[in-house]
Motif scaffolding. Structure first.
Motif, PDB file in Angstrom:
ATOM      1  N   LEU A   1       0.836  -1.192   0.000  1.00  0.00           N
ATOM      2  CA  LEU A   1       0.000   0.000   0.000  1.00  0.00           C
ATOM      3  C   LEU A   1       0.875   1.248   0.000  1.00  0.00           C
ATOM      4  CD1 LEU A   1      -2.496  -1.069   2.825  1.00  0.00           C
ATOM      5  CD2 LEU A   1      -2.944  -1.150   0.364  1.00  0.00           C
ATOM      6  N   LYS A   2       0.366   2.296  -0.594  1.00  0.00           N
ATOM      7  CA  LYS A   2       1.041   3.589  -0.533  1.00  0.00           C
ATOM      8  C   LYS A   2       0.678   4.261   0.781  1.00  0.00           C
ATOM      9  CE  LYS A   2       0.956   4.222  -5.562  1.00  0.00           C
ATOM     10  NZ  LYS A   2       0.443   5.050  -6.688  1.00  0.00           N
ATOM     11  N   GLN A   3       1.693   4.661   1.523  1.00  0.00           N
ATOM     12  CA  GLN A   3       1.447   5.218   2.842  1.00  0.00           C
ATOM     13  C   GLN A   3       0.565   6.459   2.771  1.00  0.00           C
ATOM     14  OE1 GLN A   3       2.340   3.667   5.708  1.00  0.00           O
ATOM     15  NE2 GLN A   3       1.031   5.210   6.668  1.00  0.00           N
ATOM     16  N   ALA A   4       0.728   7.244   1.701  1.00  0.00           N
ATOM     17  CA  ALA A   4      -0.089   8.454   1.562  1.00  0.00           C
ATOM     18  C   ALA A   4      -1.571   8.106   1.484  1.00  0.00           C
ATOM     19  CB  ALA A   4       0.337   9.227   0.312  1.00  0.00           C
ATOM     20  N   ASN A   5      -1.898   7.021   0.783  1.00  0.00           N
ATOM     21  CA  ASN A   5      -3.296   6.606   0.679  1.00  0.00           C
ATOM     22  C   ASN A   5      -3.830   6.086   2.007  1.00  0.00           C
ATOM     23  OD1 ASN A   5      -3.314   7.246  -2.041  1.00  0.00           O
ATOM     24  ND2 ASN A   5      -2.754   5.172  -2.683  1.00  0.00           N
ATOM     25  N   VAL A   6      -2.998   5.325   2.727  1.00  0.00           N
ATOM     26  CA  VAL A   6      -3.400   4.836   4.045  1.00  0.00           C
ATOM     27  C   VAL A   6      -3.662   6.002   4.983  1.00  0.00           C
ATOM     28  CG1 VAL A   6      -2.675   3.492   6.050  1.00  0.00           C
ATOM     29  CG2 VAL A   6      -2.154   2.667   3.756  1.00  0.00           C
ATOM     30  N   ASP A   7      -2.814   7.028   4.933  1.00  0.00           N
ATOM     31  CA  ASP A   7      -2.973   8.190   5.809  1.00  0.00           C
ATOM     32  C   ASP A   7      -4.271   8.933   5.510  1.00  0.00           C
ATOM     33  OD1 ASP A   7      -0.580   7.605   7.014  1.00  0.00           O
ATOM     34  OD2 ASP A   7       0.594   9.025   5.816  1.00  0.00           O
ATOM     35  N   ILE A   8      -4.657   8.984   4.232  1.00  0.00           N
ATOM     36  CA  ILE A   8      -5.919   9.642   3.868  1.00  0.00           C
ATOM     37  C   ILE A   8      -7.103   8.937   4.528  1.00  0.00           C
ATOM     38  CG2 ILE A   8      -7.504  10.046   1.939  1.00  0.00           C
ATOM     39  CD1 ILE A   8      -5.004  10.552   0.195  1.00  0.00           C
ATOM     40  N   ILE A   9      -7.116   7.609   4.454  1.00  0.00           N
ATOM     41  CA  ILE A   9      -8.223   6.845   5.042  1.00  0.00           C
ATOM     42  C   ILE A   9      -8.219   6.986   6.557  1.00  0.00           C
ATOM     43  CG2 ILE A   9      -9.250   4.564   5.271  1.00  0.00           C
ATOM     44  CD1 ILE A   9      -9.420   5.788   2.468  1.00  0.00           C
ATOM     45  N   LYS A  10      -7.052   6.917   7.168  1.00  0.00           N
ATOM     46  CA  LYS A  10      -6.981   7.049   8.622  1.00  0.00           C
ATOM     47  C   LYS A  10      -7.491   8.404   9.083  1.00  0.00           C
ATOM     48  CE  LYS A  10      -3.274   3.805   9.835  1.00  0.00           C
ATOM     49  NZ  LYS A  10      -1.944   3.670  10.471  1.00  0.00           N
ATOM     50  N   LYS A  11      -7.099   9.468   8.362  1.00  0.00           N
ATOM     51  CA  LYS A  11      -7.564  10.813   8.745  1.00  0.00           C
ATOM     52  C   LYS A  11      -9.066  10.927   8.595  1.00  0.00           C
ATOM     53  CE  LYS A  11      -3.213  13.158   7.619  1.00  0.00           C
ATOM     54  NZ  LYS A  11      -2.526  14.100   6.692  1.00  0.00           N
ATOM     55  N   ALA A  12      -9.617  10.294   7.562  1.00  0.00           N
ATOM     56  CA  ALA A  12     -11.070  10.319   7.379  1.00  0.00           C
ATOM     57  C   ALA A  12     -11.769   9.595   8.527  1.00  0.00           C
ATOM     58  CB  ALA A  12     -11.435   9.685   6.039  1.00  0.00           C
ATOM     59  N   LEU A  13     -11.184   8.478   8.978  1.00  0.00           N
ATOM     60  CA  LEU A  13     -11.787   7.733  10.090  1.00  0.00           C
ATOM     61  C   LEU A  13     -11.672   8.507  11.400  1.00  0.00           C
ATOM     62  CD1 LEU A  13     -10.648   4.064   9.285  1.00  0.00           C
ATOM     63  CD2 LEU A  13     -12.790   5.221   8.699  1.00  0.00           C
ATOM     64  N   VAL A  14     -10.635   9.320  11.520  1.00  0.00           N
ATOM     65  CA  VAL A  14     -10.536  10.201  12.690  1.00  0.00           C
ATOM     66  C   VAL A  14     -11.674  11.223  12.661  1.00  0.00           C
ATOM     67  CG1 VAL A  14      -9.166  12.045  13.744  1.00  0.00           C
ATOM     68  CG2 VAL A  14      -8.068   9.911  13.046  1.00  0.00           C
ATOM     69  N   GLU A  15     -11.973  11.737  11.474  1.00  0.00           N
ATOM     70  CA  GLU A  15     -13.057  12.709  11.347  1.00  0.00           C
ATOM     71  C   GLU A  15     -14.418  12.079  11.628  1.00  0.00           C
ATOM     72  OE1 GLU A  15     -12.951  16.039  10.975  1.00  0.00           O
ATOM     73  OE2 GLU A  15     -10.824  15.670  11.345  1.00  0.00           O
ATOM     74  N   VAL A  16     -14.572  10.788  11.311  1.00  0.00           N
ATOM     75  CA  VAL A  16     -15.823  10.096  11.646  1.00  0.00           C
ATOM     76  C   VAL A  16     -16.067  10.149  13.148  1.00  0.00           C
ATOM     77  CG1 VAL A  16     -16.965   7.846  11.710  1.00  0.00           C
ATOM     78  CG2 VAL A  16     -15.752   8.549   9.655  1.00  0.00           C
ATOM     79  N   VAL A  17     -14.989   9.989  13.924  1.00  0.00           N
ATOM     80  CA  VAL A  17     -15.095  10.008  15.381  1.00  0.00           C
ATOM     81  C   VAL A  17     -15.222  11.432  15.911  1.00  0.00           C
ATOM     82  CG1 VAL A  17     -13.833   9.503  17.517  1.00  0.00           C
ATOM     83  CG2 VAL A  17     -13.888   7.819  15.670  1.00  0.00           C
ATOM     84  N   ASN A  18     -14.535  12.369  15.277  1.00  0.00           N
ATOM     85  CA  ASN A  18     -14.540  13.743  15.782  1.00  0.00           C
ATOM     86  C   ASN A  18     -15.782  14.523  15.382  1.00  0.00           C
ATOM     87  OD1 ASN A  18     -12.082  13.321  16.975  1.00  0.00           O
ATOM     88  ND2 ASN A  18     -10.891  14.302  15.349  1.00  0.00           N
TER      89      ASN A  18
END
Length: 702
Positions: free
Chosen positions: A508-525
C-alpha cells in the motif's frame, strides 16, 4: 515235588520280568518328566519367566496433570484440583443393585449416578474400572476407605479434575474437556497417540482445550506394581513419573474481556479486539456465552436443553462461526481500493443528489438525504451511500475481490481455534462455482453496487473484520491473529512465543493509508460516531455501520414495526490511538439497530478501559449512548442510516441489469463458499446465526 519246584521257578522269573518292565516304565516316565522340566526350565525359561512376571506385576498408567490456561497477566482460566472418585470393576463387584444399596450408608449413590454408571458399563468391558461417583467429600472418602475390605472390586481413587474459575467469561475461547469417545479413540489411533492416553478419561472437546490438546495433555507415566492372585497390590517395583502438560499463556486480558462482555448486557453479538503490532487477540467476545464447567463430567439433560434449544444460541462461537454483511464498515476499505487502483483521488468532488442511478434504477441514500458536492473524506464522515455506489462499477467486483483478499476478507485467518468459517468475498468466479444454473451464475453489473457498500453477497466473520481493521491500523502489515501468546513447558521458565514475525505486508502507498486514517478520525470527531466519543482522553478512528437482516424491497425501515430479530445489526470498526494504534476493534450487536447509537458506545467503553484505565467515561456515560438492552429504532439526524438505501425501479430498465433480488440491500445467504448457497432471499430472512453447534451434544449425561 519236582513239578512244584519248577512252577515256583517260573513264577519268580515272571515276577522279575514284571519288575524290570515296571522299572523301565517308571524310568521312562521320569525321563519324560525330566525332559519336560528341562524344556520348560531351561529352553523356555526367558519367555515363561516374563509371562510369570506379567502375571505377578501389573503396569498401571499414571495420567498426567493437564496444563493450566492463564491470560496475559497470569489470571487463571483453566486449572486442576485433586478429587476422590469411587470406581467399580463390575465383574468382581457382584450384583450391582445390592452393591448400590449397601453403599448408601457410606457413599450415597443417586439414581442419576446409577444410570450414568450402567451406561458406561455398557460401553466398556465388565473387567474395566468404571467410575461410579466423583468428587467425594473427605468424610465420604475416609468412611469408604475404612470399610473397603467389604467391597471387592470397588476402589477409591484420586484424580485430577478440570475447573474453569472464570465461568462463562471467555467460555468460547477456553472451551471444555469431556469423556473420550469412540471417535476420539479412532482419531488418537490414526495419529499414533493412543498409547499416551492410557488411564486418561478426558480429552479437549472445544476451544483451546481441543486446539492445543497435544500441548495441554502432557505425557503419561507408569507404575509397575507387584500384585497378588486376586489383583491386590503388594509393592511398587518401578515408577516413571508423568510429565504435566504445558501451560498456555494467552494474549487475552481478562479485565478487558469482562468489560466487553458486561457492555453487551443481555444483547447478542460479538467483539474482537486485536493488538495490531503483534496480532495478539486482547478480547474475544461471543454473547451469550456458556459455562464450560457444565461439560467436565457430562452435562445433564436439563442444562443441555437450556443451551441447545435457546433462541439466542449460546453455543455458537459468533466471532468465528457467524457470518454477516458488514454494511458501512466496509467503506474505508473500498475507498482505499479506489485510491490504490487509481479509480478516484481523495480530492475529487462528486455530486451526491441523494441517489445513484444505474441502468434505469435509483439507489438512494437513507431518508433520501442529499449531501451535495462530496469528496472521499466527507463521504466516509457522513457515510454517503451514493458516493460508494458510484465506486462499485468503476472498480469492478473482481478488482475489489483481489484487493480485499490480502486484508483477510473471505479468508481463513488461521487463528488457533477450530471451526472458523471462510465467509463470502464475492467475485465472478465465486458466483460461477456457487450456483448451478447459467442464469444464476451470471454476474450483473448492478450487483457490484450493493457489494461496494458492504451488502449484497458480502458475508464475513467478525474476526475477519477485526483482522482487516488491524491490518489497516498497522499500515498493511499482516500479523496472524492468535489467542495463545506463548507456551510454558513443564519445569521451564521461558515462554515460547507462538507468533513473532509478520505473515506478509499488503503493498500500500502510505499516503493513501494516511488519507483513510484521517477520514476515520473525522468520523469520530465530527461524523456519525462523534457523540459516542465525546470527551475521550485519546484520539480514536473508526467507522459505524448498520447491516440489514432482510430486504426492504423498496419499503421504508421502521424498527418498531418489525420483529426484534429482524431488525438491523449494529456494527463498528475502530482503532486507537489513531497515530500509534495499540488496539483495533470490530464488533456487532445483532438486531441492535444503529451502529452510531449502539455499537460505537460499546467500543468506547472498551477503549476507555484499555487506554484510560480509570474505569470512567464508559459507554453509558456518553451522551447519546444506548443503555444495555435498549434496542434502537429509527436513526436520529447524526446517525448512520446509510445501509437503508431505497431503490426506485424504472419499468423500462433493460433486462441485462441485475434482477430485483440482487439489486437492493438484500443480503446473500450466509453460507460457506464450500457449497453453493440458495438464490438470494426474496422474503424476510432470519439472522445469520440460526442453529447451535450439534457437536457439543456428544458430551451429554442422562
Amino acid at each position: 515235588m519236582f513239578e512244584f519246584k519248577q512252577t515256583g521257578q517260573q513264577q519268580k522269573q515272571r515276577f522279575r520280568l514284571r519288575a524290570w518292565v515296571a522299572a523301565v516304565f517308571a524310568l521312562a516316565c521320569f525321563g519324560v518328566l525330566v525332559a519336560r522340566l528341562w524344556h520348560l526350565q531351561v529352553d523356555r525359561y526367558e519367555g515363561l519367566a516374563a509371562r510369570a512376571d506379567r502375571n505377578r506385576i501389573a503396569v498401571v498408567p499414571i495420567p498426567p496433570r493437564r496444563g493450566e490456561i492463564v491470560d496475559r497477566n497470569g489470571e487463571v482460566l483453566a486449572r486442576n484440583y485433586r478429587a476422590y472418585t469411587l470406581e467399580v470393576v463390575p465383574a468382581m463387584a457382584g450384583p450391582l443393585d445390592e452393591l448400590f444399596k449397601s453403599l448408601q450408608g457410606l457413599v450415597p449413590v443417586t439414581p442419576a449416578d446409577e444410570r450414568r454408571f450402567r451406561r458406561r458399563v455398557s460401553e466398556s468391558s465388565r473387567y474395566a474400572s468404571v467410575m461410579l461417583r466423583n468428587n467425594l467429600t473427605e468424610a465420604e472418602a475416609s468412611g469408604f476407605a475404612a470399610h473397603s475390605f467389604l467391597y471387592p472390586g470397588v476402589s477409591l481413587k484420586a484424580r485430577w479434575v478440570r475447573e474453569y474459575p472464570q465461568g462463562a467469561s471467555a467460555g468460547h475461547v477456553v472451551g471444555y474437556i469431556g469423556r473420550i469417545s469412540e471417535t476420539d479413540v479412532e482419531m488418537l489411533e490414526e495419529e499414533d497417540r493412543l498409547g499416551n492416553y492410557r488411564g486418561t478419561e478426558v480429552i479437549g472437546k472445544k476451544g483451546l482445550e481441543k486446539t492445543w490438546e497435544s500441548v495441554l495433555h502432557g505425557r503419561t507415566g507408569l507404575e509397575e506394581v507387584e500384585v497378588t492372585a486376586t489383583g491386590r497390590p503388594m509393592r511398587t517395583l518401578r515408577r516413571i513419573d508423568p510429565v504435566p502438560g504445558s501451560k498456555l499463556v494467552l494474549s487475552l486480558d481478562m479485565g478487558l474481556q469482562r468489560v466487553a462482555e458486561e457492555a453487551f448486557g443481555n444483547r447478542r453479538g460479538a467483539l474482537v479486539a486485536i493488538e495490531p503490532a503483534t496480532g495478539d487477540v486482547l478480547a474475544f467476545v461471543s454473547q451469550p456465552s456458556f459455562d464450560p464447567n457444565l461439560f467436565v463430567d457430562g452435562i445433564d439433560v436439563d442444562n443441555w436443553k437450556l443451551l441447545n434449544e435457546s433462541p439466542d444460541h449460546p453455543l455458537i462461537n459468533r466471532p468465528l462461526y457467524g457470518t454477516y454483511p458488514i454494511g458501512s464498515t466496509y467503506k474505508p476499505f473500498v475507498a482505499l481500493a479506489a485510491l490504490e487502483l487509481g479509480k478516484r483521488r481523495a480530492g475529487d468532488r462528486f455530486y451526491d443528489p441523494g441517489f445513484y442511478e444505474f441502468g434505469g434504477q435509483r439507489f438512494r441514500n437513507a431518508g433520501s438525504a442529499v449531501y451535495g458536492m462530496t469528496d472521499m473524506t466527507r463521504a466516509l464522515v457522513v457515510s454517503s451511500d451514493t458516493y460508494f455506489y458510484s465506486l462499485g462499477p468503476e472498480i469492478g467486483v473482481n478488482a475489489l475481490h483481489d484487493f480485499m483478499k490480502p486484508f483477510g476478507f473471505g479468508q481463513l485467518t488461521g487463528i488457533d481455534l477450530e471451526g472458523e468459517r471462510r465467509g463470502i468475498l464475492p467475485s465472478t468466479d465465486w458466483k460461477r462455482a456457487a450456483y448451478k444454473s447459467r442464469e444464476q451464475q451470471r454476474w450483473y453489473a448492478g450487483e457490484t453496487i450493493s457489494v461496494a457498500v458492504g451488502q449484497g453477497y458480502n458475508s464475513f466473520t467478525l474476526l475477519q473484520l477485526a483482522q482487516a481493521t488491524s491490518v489497516l491500523a498497522n499500515d498493511g502489515v499482516y500479523m496472524k491473529p492468535h489467542l495463545v501468546r506463548g507456551v510454558l513447558a513443564s519445569g521451564s521458565v521461558q515462554v515460547e512465543p507462538t507468533v513473532s514475525e509478520p505473515s506478509y505486508k499488503v503493498p500500500l502507498k502510505q499516503a493513501n493509508v494516511d488519507i483513510i486514517k484521517k477520514a476515520l478520525v473525522e468520523v469520530v470527531n465530527s461524523g456519525t460516531a462523534r457523540r459516542a466519543f465525546a470527551g475521550a482522553p485519546y484520539q480514536a478512528a473508526g467507522k459505524t455501520g448498520t447491516a440489514q437482516v432482510y430486504s426492504l424491497r423498496g419499503g421504508q425501515y421502521r424498527a418498531s414495526q418489525i420483529d426484534e430479530r429482524l431488525r438491523d445489526h449494529a456494527l463498528f470498526m475502530s482503532f486507537a490511538p489513531a497515530d500509534k494504534p495499540t488496539i483495533a476493534i470490530a464488533l456487532i450487536v445483532e438486531n441492535g439497530g444503529w451502529g452510531a447509537s449502539v455499537a460505537a458506545p460499546l467500543a468506547r467503553k472498551v477503549f476507555d478501559y484499555w487506554l484510560a484505565r480509570d474505569g470512567k467515561g464508559g459507554a453509558n456515560d456518553v451522551p447519546g449512548a444506548a443503555p444495555p438492552g435498549d434496542m434502537q429504532g429509527e436513526p436520529g439526524p447524526d446517525e448512520d442510516a446509510s445501509d437503508h438505501a431505497v431503490i426506485e425501479e424504472d419499468a423500462d430498465a433493460p433486462p441485462e441489469i441485475a434482477p430485483a433480488p440482487a439489486m437492493g440491500n438484500t443480503p446473500p445467504p450466509t453460507t460457506d463458499t464450500d457449497r453453493a448457497p440458495p438464490a438470494p432471499a426474496t422474503k424476510p430472512r432470519v439472522p445469520p446465526v440460526v442453529k447451535a453447534a450439534g457437536s457439543a451434544a456428544g458430551n451429554i449425561a442422562p
